[in-house]
Scaffold this active site. Sequence first.
Site, PDB file in Angstrom:
ATOM      1  N   TRP A  88       0.826  -1.209   0.000  1.00 36.34           N
ATOM      2  CA  TRP A  88       0.000   0.000   0.000  1.00 36.34           C
ATOM      3  C   TRP A  88       0.859   1.258   0.000  1.00 36.34           C
ATOM      4  CZ3 TRP A  88      -1.424   3.308   4.549  1.00 36.34           C
ATOM      5  CH2 TRP A  88      -0.557   3.128   5.627  1.00 36.34           C
ATOM      6  N   ASP A  89       2.143   1.085   0.276  1.00 39.48           N
ATOM      7  CA  ASP A  89       3.093   2.197   0.285  1.00 39.48           C
ATOM      8  C   ASP A  89       2.991   3.003  -1.019  1.00 39.48           C
ATOM      9  OD1 ASP A  89       3.848   0.071   1.954  1.00 39.48           O
ATOM     10  OD2 ASP A  89       5.955   0.621   1.962  1.00 39.48           O
TER      11      ASP A  89
ATOM     12  N   GLU B 210       1.179  -1.998  13.040  1.00 39.79           N
ATOM     13  CA  GLU B 210       1.223  -3.468  13.086  1.00 39.79           C
ATOM     14  C   GLU B 210       1.639  -3.988  14.460  1.00 39.79           C
ATOM     15  OE1 GLU B 210       3.812  -4.282   9.783  1.00 39.79           O
ATOM     16  OE2 GLU B 210       2.157  -4.327   8.359  1.00 39.79           O
TER      17      GLU B 210
ATOM     18  N   LYS C 240       3.651   1.521  16.180  1.00 40.48           N
ATOM     19  CA  LYS C 240       4.750   1.386  15.214  1.00 40.48           C
ATOM     20  C   LYS C 240       4.811   2.578  14.269  1.00 40.48           C
ATOM     21  CE  LYS C 240       6.380  -1.840  11.635  1.00 40.48           C
ATOM     22  NZ  LYS C 240       5.994  -2.936  10.751  1.00 40.48           N
ATOM     23  N   GLN C 241       3.646   3.010  13.800  1.00 40.27           N
ATOM     24  CA  GLN C 241       3.630   4.063  12.775  1.00 40.27           C
ATOM     25  C   GLN C 241       2.287   4.762  12.816  1.00 40.27           C
ATOM     26  OE1 GLN C 241       3.636   0.510  10.117  1.00 40.27           O
ATOM     27  NE2 GLN C 241       2.995   2.008   8.583  1.00 40.27           N
TER      28      GLN C 241
HETATM   29  C1  BGC Z   1       4.920  -1.351   7.519  1.00 38.22           C
HETATM   30  C2  BGC Z   1       3.853  -1.396   6.452  1.00 38.22           C
HETATM   31  C3  BGC Z   1       4.530  -1.301   5.105  1.00 38.22           C
HETATM   32  C4  BGC Z   1       5.615  -2.353   4.945  1.00 38.22           C
HETATM   33  C5  BGC Z   1       6.399  -2.170   3.664  1.00 38.22           C
HETATM   34  C6  BGC Z   1       5.929  -2.451   7.283  1.00 38.22           C
HETATM   35  O1  BGC Z   1       6.944  -2.381   8.237  1.00 38.22           O
HETATM   36  O2  BGC Z   1       4.338  -1.529   8.796  1.00 38.22           O
HETATM   37  O3  BGC Z   1       2.951  -0.332   6.618  1.00 38.22           O
HETATM   38  O4  BGC Z   1       3.574  -1.469   4.099  1.00 38.22           O
HETATM   39  O5  BGC Z   1       6.520  -2.248   6.007  1.00 38.22           O
HETATM   40  O6  BGC Z   1       7.023  -0.925   3.633  1.00 38.22           O
END
Ligand code: BGC
Length: 772
Positions: free
Chosen positions: A357-358, A488, A601-602
């Site tokens: 999804w990035d 996550e 995490k984000q």
């Molecule tokens: C992130 C995801 C991301 C993936 C690839 C993961 O660590 O939590 O949001 O899509 O990395 O960049």
Amino acid sequence: MKNYIKHNEWQIIEEGFDPHLNKISESIFSIGNGRMGQRANFEEVYTGETLQGNYVAGVYYPDKTRVGWWKNGYPEYFAKVLNATNWIGLNITVNDEVLDLNTSEVLEFSRVLDMQQGTLTRKFVVKQVNGNVLEVEAIRFCSIVDDEAGVIKYTITPHNFDGKITIESSLDGDVKNQDSNYDEKFWNEINAREDGDYALLNLETKKTAFWVSSAIQTLIKQEGKDLGLKPVFNKKEKYVAQQFEVAVKRDQAITIYKYAVNLSSENYKKEDLEKATIERLKKVVAKGFDQMLTEQANAWAVKWQNGDVVIEGDVAAQQAIRFNIFQLHQTYTGEDARLNIGPKGFTGEKYGGSTYWDTEAYCLPFYLATAPQQVAENLLIYRYKHLEKAIENAEKLGFRHGAALYPMVTINGEECHNEWEITFEEIHRNGAIAFAIFNYIRYTGEQKYLAEYGLEVLIGIARFWSQRVNWSIEKEKYVMLGVTGPNEYENNVNNNWYTSTIATWCLKYTIEAIDLVRIDNTSRLNEILSKTNFNVEKEINHWQDIINKMFYPEDKNLGIFLQQDGYLDKEQVLVKDLPAVDRPLNQKWSWDRILRSCFIKQADVLQGIYFFEEDYDLDTIQRNYNFYEQRTVHESSLSPCVHAIIAAKLGDLDRAYEFYLRTSRLDLDDYNNDTEDGLHITSMAGTWLSVVEGFGGMRIKNNHLHLHPVLPEKWESYAFKIGFRQAIVTVKVDKQKVTLKNENEKALSLHIFGKEEHLIANGTLELNAHSN
Ligand code: BGC
């Protein structure tokens, strides 16, 4: 965090050789051209720690899934962009001793990535075990003009000896992925040949039957004169080489020129591939290294001319933004709608080179503003082409009636991810794909995209959300159970605010899109409705009901949206109180401890606030930002940029600057201790967003470009360029003023600091700077 890369505006520089940093540097100094790319491995033999990596875009292998405990619905395989033929190999033997930095004494060493001309240069002086001291300068690049070609110029100067140097210039296809699930090799040889000038190796991937044909030609000069040496052809399974022996004298340099091409059956018919490979090789050999280098530098100059971000007064920040832009251009050129942007690009194996999804959430806005419109459109069409697979994917999980669930990870449209909490539950990705369609139209004004492609995708996605929610009798609301949000570090939660918010937004936007297509192109709407078996009244009524009655967790006392049900039951600790030795949490804590903690995490709630900013007043944004930022560890590379943008909007320039540095220097300084796996390519687009949307305050509202530029205290000035609806605007911000320049024949009216201004064709406008 490391601090060994020297600060420089146009170059990335490493001085001195520390084998422990080698894998990190191999990532940082990666080169590529959108068609192929590679880690900064050494040309000569290296028996120390290394992660070999050469990749060819679009060529992948379906590696059979390996999990501890199989769950119904898991994909059969993980499609991986695989390690392909290593074309850089130059095995050098000096007076019978193999040149190897691991066994020699390294007296001097430097590596430089020159972002102005797109080259990697390595220089070193070594003393071998036998006492020979020699100096090497190796320059190489993947050409962005001849994008199937790479070239190396490798100069050896003996310092204290005469004697014999043997050079084995190879194509080595006997490679494997470190992340291979069953320790398998993924390539078979089809054929190999030579004609005295070139050597060719043609390989096929197992299962997917892609062909990649590689060819090399090696020339050797001494003191500037071509020695006209004919190579001895060496052949092993999946390996060909051209071998030369040269008599050398103390202080007399020899220079090896190695030309290489890699062509794949993605772009040629298999029966034509070999011929095309040889033609391509001949073409670049005829051009020669110097001409190729001039063309390379010119092509990069054009890229910089159109897309540089110039920061004055802060070399670390300047170097970092250029590094991010440089790596993005090396990864994706947008010419081919079958390709996409893997989170690590061509710089490592992690994430399998697949699409996440990035792309939609972070990369699309970068390409919208800095590349021709077709590039962003190709990114959307990539997903359009995968719609059927997304419907099949949803069916496998029990959804019906054309509901589409796009994969968390994919190359060809099929889901490849295999951890239940992400594969089945991190469904917010579906929202980002719909949001990208909206974002594209908002930016370009090209509403016809909806009728052509967008609406079909939106209907599939909306149907998924409408089936994914359920009615809670207790709450008398629709709820969404068992999801993983962008954070996550929480799995299987109920009512993740972000996911629920983007889900209902998708429903609203799809209803709106149906109305827009009805007005613009009724016959196309009817075609889509019949193709999708769409029952206008029934489906839209149901969607509307969900929109009206969706449950969103919030805490009225704190005045915040709740990340998910029960978030406040967790022990509330702030990141500032976490001992430094505990970080990064994902490397220091057990997974269950992470899951039970409040640490994020984000961006999660803040991701929603970022996307739908216009729906919230400043106080609401501030309260949520204050609350969540203090609990966020930013252990995803995608996190700091969203925080930089929101902090800048809220006027907290110091924090915005801190987040900017963190996102932009994430790999250069190895913030998260994981750069050795590869660079965080997709988050690099977020770095650009931090400058343009963060400090520049760029937004698109009601078909207008809005800017609200502010200047971080440390900077003298910054400038960036964006394309918006045929206008090309350069924005320069210094301590006194903001200067806007329209470099096009088309006039533009835009809003700056909330006031409408008119920028005539080729015109310039100067305004006083604001302190925010
Ligand atoms: C992130 C995801 C991301 C993936 C690839 C993961 O660590 O939590 O949001 O899509 O990395 O960049």
